[in-house]
Enzyme design. Sequence first.
Site, short mmCIF file in Angstrom:
data_model
loop_
_atom_site.label_atom_id
_atom_site.label_comp_id
_atom_site.label_asym_id
_atom_site.label_seq_id
_atom_site.Cartn_x
_atom_site.Cartn_y
_atom_site.Cartn_z
N CYS A 169 0.83 -1.21 0.00
CA CYS A 169 0.00 0.00 0.00
C CYS A 169 0.86 1.26 0.00
O CYS A 169 0.37 2.34 -0.35
CB CYS A 169 -0.94 0.00 1.19
SG CYS A 169 -0.13 -0.07 2.80
N SER A 186 10.73 2.70 5.31
CA SER A 186 9.30 2.54 5.55
C SER A 186 8.69 3.80 6.16
O SER A 186 9.39 4.65 6.71
CB SER A 186 9.06 1.37 6.51
OG SER A 186 9.47 0.15 5.93
N PRO A 245 8.04 -4.36 11.21
CA PRO A 245 8.50 -5.73 10.96
C PRO A 245 7.90 -6.41 9.73
O PRO A 245 8.42 -7.42 9.28
CB PRO A 245 8.06 -6.47 12.24
CG PRO A 245 6.84 -5.72 12.70
CD PRO A 245 7.09 -4.27 12.34
#
Length: 208
Positions: free
Chosen positions: A96, A155, A161
Amino acid sequence: SNLGGVRTSVTRASDCRVAGSQGGNLFGYRVRRCFDSLSSPFVRNSVELLVTGISHKRTPLDIRERVYFDENNLQTPVSELFARNSIEEAVLFSTCNRVEVYARAEEFEIACQSIMEFFSQYHEVPQSILKEHCYAMKTKEAVRHAFRVASALDSMVIGEPQILGQVKAAYRTALEAGCTGVYLNQLFEKSFAVAKRVRTETRIGENA
């Protein structure tokens, strides 16, 4: 800089530093040392590896949704991408927050343009929209970017994780589809090794 409207990007070693609760300069030093030791074979061999795509850093959600590939059904699109004449090896990664292609190609510019055309045709999104948000990196910068993504350093939530499992799944799909070869196999195996070292030698995941 621009490549036919696609932003090219350089990932420097200094970009690996994460401050504050994640360990500051010591963390940055360990990550740089790990990146340098595992990226050197690709750089010495001058392998034309590249990564191009979009991510949460530059692309709004509505555009990411239009370019998203179902991460559980990547075999067909990665096979179609691999069939293009300009692509020697390919891994398609989609979540996403990012859609990226990791590839080996003889001609960087031709391959990047081919990948953009593939995105545009597959999702019926005008190339003019993609050019506003796509980035492209090659060789050393592409290798380091792969390391950063697998290590959750790129990220939205640093250290989260889930990303490593998603990268492994995308790589496994491309591998089973026959879309990878010696260079991308090495790149992803080393990316997994980097991610493991970053997580075990730093406190990156404590606050994720």
